[in-house]
Design a protein around this motif. Structure first.
Motif, PDB file in Angstrom:
ATOM      1  N   GLY A  93     -12.784 -72.483  17.433  1.00  0.00           N
ATOM      2  CA  GLY A  93     -13.454 -72.510  18.717  1.00  0.00           C
ATOM      3  C   GLY A  93     -12.501 -72.983  19.797  1.00  0.00           C
ATOM      4  O   GLY A  93     -11.339 -73.313  19.519  1.00  0.00           O
ATOM      5  N   PRO A  94     -12.941 -73.015  21.062  1.00  0.00           N
ATOM      6  CA  PRO A  94     -12.055 -73.380  22.177  1.00  0.00           C
ATOM      7  C   PRO A  94     -11.418 -74.749  21.981  1.00  0.00           C
ATOM      8  O   PRO A  94     -12.095 -75.775  22.050  1.00  0.00           O
ATOM      9  CB  PRO A  94     -13.004 -73.366  23.377  1.00  0.00           C
ATOM     10  N   THR A  95     -10.127 -74.750  21.710  1.00  0.00           N
ATOM     11  CA  THR A  95      -9.409 -75.988  21.416  1.00  0.00           C
ATOM     12  C   THR A  95      -8.296 -76.251  22.423  1.00  0.00           C
ATOM     13  O   THR A  95      -8.107 -77.373  22.872  1.00  0.00           O
ATOM     14  CB  THR A  95      -8.806 -75.932  19.994  1.00  0.00           C
ATOM     15  N   THR A  96      -7.551 -75.186  22.766  1.00  0.00           N
ATOM     16  CA  THR A  96      -6.495 -75.312  23.775  1.00  0.00           C
ATOM     17  C   THR A  96      -6.650 -74.216  24.817  1.00  0.00           C
ATOM     18  O   THR A  96      -7.129 -73.119  24.534  1.00  0.00           O
ATOM     19  CB  THR A  96      -5.094 -75.206  23.144  1.00  0.00           C
ATOM     20  N   THR A  97      -6.212 -74.514  26.029  1.00  0.00           N
ATOM     21  CA  THR A  97      -6.220 -73.531  27.097  1.00  0.00           C
ATOM     22  C   THR A  97      -4.946 -72.695  27.013  1.00  0.00           C
ATOM     23  O   THR A  97      -4.070 -72.955  26.173  1.00  0.00           O
ATOM     24  CB  THR A  97      -6.277 -74.226  28.467  1.00  0.00           C
ATOM     25  N   LYS A  98      -4.821 -71.711  27.892  1.00  0.00           N
ATOM     26  CA  LYS A  98      -3.613 -70.878  27.888  1.00  0.00           C
ATOM     27  C   LYS A  98      -2.359 -71.704  28.131  1.00  0.00           C
ATOM     28  O   LYS A  98      -1.280 -71.356  27.659  1.00  0.00           O
ATOM     29  CB  LYS A  98      -3.727 -69.785  28.954  1.00  0.00           C
ATOM     30  N   SER A  99      -2.484 -72.799  28.849  1.00  0.00           N
ATOM     31  CA  SER A  99      -1.333 -73.654  29.144  1.00  0.00           C
ATOM     32  C   SER A  99      -1.002 -74.595  27.990  1.00  0.00           C
ATOM     33  O   SER A  99      -0.002 -75.317  28.041  1.00  0.00           O
ATOM     34  CB  SER A  99      -1.607 -74.479  30.403  1.00  0.00           C
ATOM     35  N   GLY A 100      -1.852 -74.579  26.943  1.00  0.00           N
ATOM     36  CA  GLY A 100      -1.599 -75.438  25.790  1.00  0.00           C
ATOM     37  C   GLY A 100      -2.273 -76.791  25.880  1.00  0.00           C
ATOM     38  O   GLY A 100      -2.175 -77.603  24.950  1.00  0.00           O
ATOM     39  N   LYS A 101      -2.966 -77.040  26.983  1.00  0.00           N
ATOM     40  CA  LYS A 101      -3.658 -78.316  27.131  1.00  0.00           C
ATOM     41  C   LYS A 101      -4.976 -78.297  26.353  1.00  0.00           C
ATOM     42  O   LYS A 101      -5.475 -77.251  25.977  1.00  0.00           O
ATOM     43  CB  LYS A 101      -3.924 -78.593  28.610  1.00  0.00           C
ATOM     44  N   ALA A 102      -5.525 -79.475  26.152  1.00  0.00           N
ATOM     45  CA  ALA A 102      -6.788 -79.572  25.429  1.00  0.00           C
ATOM     46  C   ALA A 102      -7.919 -78.923  26.208  1.00  0.00           C
ATOM     47  O   ALA A 102      -8.058 -79.142  27.413  1.00  0.00           O
ATOM     48  CB  ALA A 102      -7.117 -81.038  25.146  1.00  0.00           C
ATOM     49  N   ASP A 103      -8.693 -78.106  25.533  1.00  0.00           N
ATOM     50  CA  ASP A 103      -9.880 -77.524  26.137  1.00  0.00           C
ATOM     51  C   ASP A 103     -10.907 -78.624  26.360  1.00  0.00           C
ATOM     52  O   ASP A 103     -10.909 -79.645  25.663  1.00  0.00           O
ATOM     53  CB  ASP A 103     -10.451 -76.453  25.206  1.00  0.00           C
ATOM     54  N   VAL A 104     -11.798 -78.416  27.317  1.00  0.00           N
ATOM     55  CA  VAL A 104     -12.823 -79.416  27.614  1.00  0.00           C
ATOM     56  C   VAL A 104     -13.673 -79.721  26.391  1.00  0.00           C
ATOM     57  O   VAL A 104     -14.147 -80.846  26.217  1.00  0.00           O
ATOM     58  CB  VAL A 104     -13.706 -78.938  28.790  1.00  0.00           C
ATOM     59  N   GLN A 105     -13.827 -78.741  25.478  1.00  0.00           N
ATOM     60  CA  GLN A 105     -14.659 -78.963  24.303  1.00  0.00           C
ATOM     61  C   GLN A 105     -13.945 -79.747  23.202  1.00  0.00           C
ATOM     62  O   GLN A 105     -14.560 -80.082  22.188  1.00  0.00           O
ATOM     63  CB  GLN A 105     -15.161 -77.621  23.765  1.00  0.00           C
ATOM     64  N   ALA A 106     -12.666 -80.042  23.404  1.00  0.00           N
ATOM     65  CA  ALA A 106     -11.921 -80.812  22.409  1.00  0.00           C
ATOM     66  C   ALA A 106     -12.095 -82.314  22.583  1.00  0.00           C
ATOM     67  O   ALA A 106     -11.654 -83.093  21.728  1.00  0.00           O
ATOM     68  CB  ALA A 106     -10.433 -80.454  22.465  1.00  0.00           C
ATOM     69  N   GLY A 107     -12.716 -82.720  23.681  1.00  0.00           N
ATOM     70  CA  GLY A 107     -12.967 -84.138  23.879  1.00  0.00           C
ATOM     71  C   GLY A 107     -11.709 -84.978  23.879  1.00  0.00           C
ATOM     72  O   GLY A 107     -10.720 -84.640  24.529  1.00  0.00           O
ATOM     73  N   ASP A 108     -11.722 -86.066  23.101  1.00  0.00           N
ATOM     74  CA  ASP A 108     -10.584 -86.995  23.054  1.00  0.00           C
ATOM     75  C   ASP A 108      -9.614 -86.700  21.918  1.00  0.00           C
ATOM     76  O   ASP A 108      -8.661 -87.459  21.702  1.00  0.00           O
ATOM     77  CB  ASP A 108     -11.090 -88.431  22.897  1.00  0.00           C
ATOM     78  N   MET A 109      -9.827 -85.612  21.198  1.00  0.00           N
ATOM     79  CA  MET A 109      -8.945 -85.314  20.073  1.00  0.00           C
ATOM     80  C   MET A 109      -7.538 -84.955  20.547  1.00  0.00           C
ATOM     81  O   MET A 109      -7.361 -84.368  21.618  1.00  0.00           O
ATOM     82  CB  MET A 109      -9.508 -84.156  19.240  1.00  0.00           C
TER      83      MET A 109
END
Length: 348
Positions: A93-109
């Motif tokens: 599921g949505p884990t990283t954005t295209k820029s490689g940053k954490a997706d909003v759904q990844a929380g604090d992981m």
């Protein structure tokens, strides 16, 4: 894509949270970056040992000889369990954005430490999943049939044969129910549910809910619209079926509702408007879908959007249609809406 599959996407994707999640073009824009972890095991509290069983919201009971440590979970589920001290290394599921940053759904992981089996809709590396040798798969479900969220239709049989699955329902119920169910799941996996961080978060959620109840009662004239933006369409969500909106409505928030005919055409979830008609429903506050598959307010350039009274008044806040189901992550959602209602100008 078959007509049946398109209809399924409508119910699970676009409709599930009143946004553009199920639209292929929008999801493709999220990218498919897959991080590798240094280790493959999930970590749970040492207090958990012996046989494990959990009855999920489909009525399915999963039984294992031991508390699972090799867990694969939908990203948002893993993020919720992380807040309870359960660190899961395998996600989809949505884990990283295209820029490689954490997706909003990844929380604090720390997403750099995760093994990602699929970062976008209909993407799931079954071979990689098999090699991981999971003991259980954890996700949510957005329909009455218990369909496993973000598990591709085409490969679901192979995936479910490799490990049993657990689904927490976020369909047609108030937020407090899946929050409690995630609490129970974390507890079963060995989380310390008496830890101050955990109990304090629950207390803060209850306090935030009471604040929202009071704000809604004091300002019944304030109309709130839940929206989501795609390139050519603006979605207006109905309050039924979505866990956050059902809860906020129960607390007294005055929501704008799409027409019954429009909701009927979309399974009860939402109405889609062209940008020319984005002003169809007057509102004092607009809550906008915060998921990375949608266009965020700062990036909207449509003149009709900018002329909306709520936009001109700066009364646009974020909404998490797929909330991370820990009390800690749900507090800001509730507090943010309460604060917005308390300070809103009547512009509709």
């Amino acid at each position: 894509m078959s007509h049946a599959r398109a209809a399924h996407l409508t119910r699970r994707g676009v409709l599930a949270a009143g946004g553009a999640l199920g639209l292929g073009a929008a999801l493709a824009a999220c990218g498919d970056s897959e991080s590798e972890s240094g280790g493959s095991d999930s970590t749970a509290s040492a207090k958990a040992s012996g046989p494990w069983s959990f009855k999920d919201d489909r009525g399915t009971t999963v039984k294992l000889d031991e508390v699972p440590t090799k867990i694969v979970a939908f990203t948002g589920v893993a993020a919720a369990l992380y807040d309870y001290g359960i660190e899961i290394k395998g996600v989809f599921g949505p884990t990283t954005t295209k820029s490689g940053k954490a997706d909003v759904q990844a929380g604090d992981m720390d997403v750099s430490k995760l093994t990602v089996f699929g970062n976008i809709w209909d993407s799931f590396n079954v071979e990689k999943y098999a090699a991981f040798a999971p003991q259980v798969l954890l996700t949510t479900t957005f329909d009455s049939a218990g369909t496993l969220w973000y598990v591709p239709e085409a490969s679901k049989d192979k995936i479910t044969q490799l490990a049993p699955s657990v689904a927490i329902s976020v369909y047609d119920r108030q937020l407090t129910k899946p929050l409690q169910r995630m609490w129970e799941l974390a507890d079963s996996l060995g989380a310390d549910m008496t830890a101050p961080k955990v109990t304090d978060a629950k207390k803060r959620f209850e306090e935030a809910s009471e604040r929202l109840r009071k704000a809604a009662k004091a300002r019944p004239e304030i109309k709130v619209l839940a929206g989501s933006a795609a390139e050519t369409v603006f979605y207006v969500s109905g309050t039924n079926l979505s866990v956050d909106l059902e809860y906020f409505k129960a607390l007294g928030v005055n929501f704008v509702e799409p027409s019954e005919a429009a909701k009927k055409a979309t399974g009860g979830w939402f109405e889609s408007l062209s940008w020319e008609n984005v002003d169809k429903y007057p509102a004092d506050i607009i809550m906008m879908d915060d998921r990375s598959a949608t266009i965020q307010p700062a990036d909207l350039t449509e003149a009709t959007w900018k002329k909306l009274p709520a936009v001109e008044a700066g009364q646009v806040i974020s909404r998490s249609p797929e909330p991370i189901l820990s009390y800690d992550k749900c507090v800001p959602m509730v507090e943010g809406l309460a604060k917005a209602i308390e300070g809103a100008k009547k512009v509709s």
